[in-house]
Design a protein around this motif. Structure first.
Motif, PDB file in Angstrom:
ATOM      1  N   GLY A  32       0.811  -1.215   0.000  1.00  0.00           N
ATOM      2  CA  GLY A  32       0.000   0.000   0.000  1.00  0.00           C
ATOM      3  C   GLY A  32       0.842   1.260   0.000  1.00  0.00           C
ATOM      4  O   GLY A  32       0.376   2.331   0.347  1.00  0.00           O
ATOM      5  N   HIS A  35       4.167   4.237   3.179  1.00  0.00           N
ATOM      6  CA  HIS A  35       4.584   5.565   3.603  1.00  0.00           C
ATOM      7  C   HIS A  35       4.099   5.839   5.015  1.00  0.00           C
ATOM      8  O   HIS A  35       2.990   5.509   5.363  1.00  0.00           O
ATOM      9  N   MET A  60       2.073  16.829   6.847  1.00  0.00           N
ATOM     10  CA  MET A  60       1.029  16.864   5.827  1.00  0.00           C
ATOM     11  C   MET A  60       0.718  18.271   5.338  1.00  0.00           C
ATOM     12  O   MET A  60      -0.030  18.448   4.377  1.00  0.00           O
ATOM     13  N   TRP A 130      -4.072  14.893  -1.969  1.00  0.00           N
ATOM     14  CA  TRP A 130      -4.986  14.209  -1.034  1.00  0.00           C
ATOM     15  C   TRP A 130      -6.290  13.873  -1.767  1.00  0.00           C
ATOM     16  O   TRP A 130      -6.820  12.777  -1.654  1.00  0.00           O
ATOM     17  N   GLU A 133      -5.840  10.972  -4.071  1.00  0.00           N
ATOM     18  CA  GLU A 133      -5.794   9.688  -3.353  1.00  0.00           C
ATOM     19  C   GLU A 133      -7.195   9.224  -2.938  1.00  0.00           C
ATOM     20  O   GLU A 133      -7.430   8.052  -2.729  1.00  0.00           O
ATOM     21  N   HIS A 134      -8.114  10.179  -2.795  1.00  0.00           N
ATOM     22  CA  HIS A 134      -9.459   9.849  -2.306  1.00  0.00           C
ATOM     23  C   HIS A 134     -10.534   9.958  -3.376  1.00  0.00           C
ATOM     24  O   HIS A 134     -11.713  10.033  -3.059  1.00  0.00           O
ATOM     25  N   TRP A 142     -18.468   9.568   2.562  1.00  0.00           N
ATOM     26  CA  TRP A 142     -18.033  10.668   3.440  1.00  0.00           C
ATOM     27  C   TRP A 142     -19.101  10.997   4.480  1.00  0.00           C
ATOM     28  O   TRP A 142     -18.804  11.450   5.565  1.00  0.00           O
ATOM     29  N   LYS A 150     -14.553  14.418   5.890  1.00  0.00           N
ATOM     30  CA  LYS A 150     -13.239  14.025   5.383  1.00  0.00           C
ATOM     31  C   LYS A 150     -12.140  14.124   6.430  1.00  0.00           C
ATOM     32  O   LYS A 150     -11.129  13.434   6.346  1.00  0.00           O
ATOM     33  N   ASN A 152     -12.087  13.210   9.412  1.00  0.00           N
ATOM     34  CA  ASN A 152     -12.079  12.134  10.405  1.00  0.00           C
ATOM     35  C   ASN A 152     -11.249  10.946   9.886  1.00  0.00           C
ATOM     36  O   ASN A 152     -11.771   9.852   9.669  1.00  0.00           O
ATOM     37  N   CYS A 153      -9.979  11.184   9.733  1.00  0.00           N
ATOM     38  CA  CYS A 153      -9.088  10.172   9.145  1.00  0.00           C
ATOM     39  C   CYS A 153      -9.165   8.796   9.821  1.00  0.00           C
ATOM     40  O   CYS A 153      -9.197   7.780   9.130  1.00  0.00           O
ATOM     41  N   CYS A 156     -11.373   5.660   8.753  1.00  0.00           N
ATOM     42  CA  CYS A 156     -10.997   4.738   7.673  1.00  0.00           C
ATOM     43  C   CYS A 156      -9.562   4.244   7.802  1.00  0.00           C
ATOM     44  O   CYS A 156      -9.229   3.167   7.324  1.00  0.00           O
ATOM     45  N   HIS A 157      -8.715   5.048   8.415  1.00  0.00           N
ATOM     46  CA  HIS A 157      -7.309   4.676   8.566  1.00  0.00           C
ATOM     47  C   HIS A 157      -7.062   4.324  10.028  1.00  0.00           C
ATOM     48  O   HIS A 157      -6.778   5.194  10.855  1.00  0.00           O
ATOM     49  N   PHE A 165      -1.359   5.549   6.783  1.00  0.00           N
ATOM     50  CA  PHE A 165      -2.628   5.824   6.090  1.00  0.00           C
ATOM     51  C   PHE A 165      -2.799   4.927   4.876  1.00  0.00           C
ATOM     52  O   PHE A 165      -3.550   5.233   3.968  1.00  0.00           O
TER      53      PHE A 165
HETATM   54  C1  HEC Z   1     -14.107   7.483   4.142  1.00  0.00           C
HETATM   55  C2  HEC Z   1     -12.814   6.897   4.421  1.00  0.00           C
HETATM   56  C3  HEC Z   1     -11.563   7.770   4.465  1.00  0.00           C
HETATM   57  C4  HEC Z   1     -11.323   8.873   5.253  1.00  0.00           C
HETATM   58  C5  HEC Z   1     -12.249   9.534   6.245  1.00  0.00           C
HETATM   59  C6  HEC Z   1      -9.959   9.287   4.956  1.00  0.00           C
HETATM   60  N1  HEC Z   1      -9.402   8.451   4.042  1.00  0.00           N
HETATM   61 FE1  HEC Z   1      -7.474   8.489   3.361  1.00  0.00          FE
HETATM   62  N2  HEC Z   1      -7.872   6.970   2.092  1.00  0.00           N
HETATM   63  C7  HEC Z   1      -9.073   6.303   1.984  1.00  0.00           C
HETATM   64  C8  HEC Z   1      -9.011   5.388   0.860  1.00  0.00           C
HETATM   65  C9  HEC Z   1     -10.132   4.446   0.420  1.00  0.00           C
HETATM   66  C10 HEC Z   1      -7.724   5.535   0.295  1.00  0.00           C
HETATM   67  C11 HEC Z   1      -7.170   4.866  -0.960  1.00  0.00           C
HETATM   68  C12 HEC Z   1      -6.833   3.434  -0.753  1.00  0.00           C
HETATM   69  C13 HEC Z   1      -5.573   3.265  -0.012  1.00  0.00           C
HETATM   70  O1  HEC Z   1      -4.504   3.584  -0.547  1.00  0.00           O
HETATM   71  O2  HEC Z   1      -5.626   2.797   1.143  1.00  0.00           O
HETATM   72  C14 HEC Z   1      -7.019   6.525   1.114  1.00  0.00           C
HETATM   73  C15 HEC Z   1      -5.707   6.897   0.907  1.00  0.00           C
HETATM   74  C16 HEC Z   1      -5.012   7.814   1.703  1.00  0.00           C
HETATM   75  C17 HEC Z   1      -3.614   8.125   1.573  1.00  0.00           C
HETATM   76  C18 HEC Z   1      -2.649   7.501   0.588  1.00  0.00           C
HETATM   77  C19 HEC Z   1      -2.102   6.241   1.205  1.00  0.00           C
HETATM   78  C20 HEC Z   1      -0.877   5.723   0.530  1.00  0.00           C
HETATM   79  O3  HEC Z   1       0.148   5.655   1.199  1.00  0.00           O
HETATM   80  O4  HEC Z   1      -0.981   5.382  -0.641  1.00  0.00           O
HETATM   81  C21 HEC Z   1      -3.315   9.060   2.505  1.00  0.00           C
HETATM   82  C22 HEC Z   1      -1.962   9.694   2.774  1.00  0.00           C
HETATM   83  C23 HEC Z   1      -4.536   9.332   3.227  1.00  0.00           C
HETATM   84  N3  HEC Z   1      -5.543   8.555   2.724  1.00  0.00           N
HETATM   85  C24 HEC Z   1      -4.639  10.248   4.242  1.00  0.00           C
HETATM   86  C25 HEC Z   1      -5.838  10.600   4.852  1.00  0.00           C
HETATM   87  C26 HEC Z   1      -5.966  11.671   5.825  1.00  0.00           C
HETATM   88  C27 HEC Z   1      -4.844  12.540   6.317  1.00  0.00           C
HETATM   89  C28 HEC Z   1      -7.286  11.713   6.182  1.00  0.00           C
HETATM   90  C29 HEC Z   1      -7.954  12.685   7.126  1.00  0.00           C
HETATM   91  C30 HEC Z   1      -7.669  14.086   6.909  1.00  0.00           C
HETATM   92  C31 HEC Z   1      -7.972  10.658   5.440  1.00  0.00           C
HETATM   93  N4  HEC Z   1      -7.076  10.028   4.637  1.00  0.00           N
HETATM   94  C32 HEC Z   1      -9.333  10.376   5.545  1.00  0.00           C
HETATM   95  C33 HEC Z   1     -10.176   6.487   2.803  1.00  0.00           C
HETATM   96  C34 HEC Z   1     -10.336   7.511   3.706  1.00  0.00           C
END
Ligand code: HEC
Ligand code: HEC
Length: 167
Positions: A32, A35, A60, A130, A133-134, A142, A150, A152-153, A156-157, A165
């Motif tokens: 994945g 990072h 970030m 960002w 990626e999303h 969301w 969005k 609420n990191c 999902c992470h 992440f």
């Molecule tokens: C609704 C779910 C969700 C939320 C909330 C969310 N993410 Fe994600 N994020 C994902 C998905 C799905 C991916 C793409 C798949 C993956 O690479 O895991 C992703 C990918 C990422 C990646 C790339 C990962 C990589 O190394 O390739 C980063 C960095 C990231 N998110 C940061 C954040 C941050 C910071 C927040 C909050 C500000 C956040 N995300 C909120 C679902 C979410």
């Protein structure tokens, strides 16, 4: 006979070279990306900036963004996140020192590709990288009850607190 004596063609050689160098890349992709965004370890910053949401990894955002955020904590996305001046200075120093453009954090700066430091963003979720990626996350996702936005990191992470992440 000549088949055995002709040296391997440059094309074959290049192909092999590419194959050899792709192995680590493939391994990374499977994990994945692998990072990490170094999480906040300063206890004061963690307490103050982790009270309402994840204490976002300083790498970030660029230093200019953290300065802008710290400059107006009273009007913080509709909330009052103000602290006394001394605390604000300490938090700001830490975030700026560990910002994405303060050296050292390679992936942090990748997330910041194309980001203006003249008019610095206040949100991580506004960064083009960002959003890219999303792009596959739907509006419905969301808004889900357990996500609610969005920012609420950790919804999902699961390992966000530890700076990961990629799951
Ligand atoms: C609704 C779910 C969700 C939320 C909330 C969310 N993410 Fe994600 N994020 C994902 C998905 C799905 C991916 C793409 C798949 C993956 O690479 O895991 C992703 C990918 C990422 C990646 C790339 C990962 C990589 O190394 O390739 C980063 C960095 C990231 N998110 C940061 C954040 C941050 C910071 C927040 C909050 C500000 C956040 N995300 C909120 C679902 C979410
Ligand atoms: C009183 C609650 C509260 C405190 C304390 C707080 N925040 Fe926030 N923060 C919020 C809210 C609310 C949002 C907007 C969340 C949303 O849009 O879903 C937010 C959003 C953010 C964002 C943008 C997230 C995104 O969308 O990418 C950053 C960056 C941020 N806060 C940094 C900080 C920092 C740094 C501190 C410590 C000095 C801090 N916050 C303290 C309530 C708080």
């Amino acid at each position: 006979m000549t088949r055995f004596t002709t040296p391997p063609s440059p094309a074959l050689f290049l192909g092999l070279l590419v194959a050899v160098f792709s192995i680590p890349l493939l391994k990374n992709a499977q994990a994945g990306g692998g990072h990490t965004f170094p999480p906040v370890i300063d206890r004061l910053v963690k307490a103050e900036c982790g009270a309402c949401h994840l204490a976002f990894p300083p790498s970030m955002l660029p230093a200019a963004s953290w300065r802008r955020l710290l400059g107006d904590l009273r009007n913080h996305f509709g909330d009052d996140a103000s602290v006394d001046a001394g605390t604000a200075t300490r938090i700001g120093d830490y975030l700026v020192a560990n910002a994405g453009d303060s050296g050292g954090q390679r992936y942090g700066s990748r997330l910041l590709r194309g980001v203006s430091t003249v008019n610095p963003p206040l949100r991580i979720t506004e960064l083009p990288k960002w959003q890219q990626e999303h792009r596959k996350v739907s509006e419905r996702e969301w808004r889900q009850k357990n996500v609610r936005g969005k920012a609420n990191c950790p919804a999902c992470h699961a390992d966000a607190e530890r700076g990961r992440f990629d799951d």
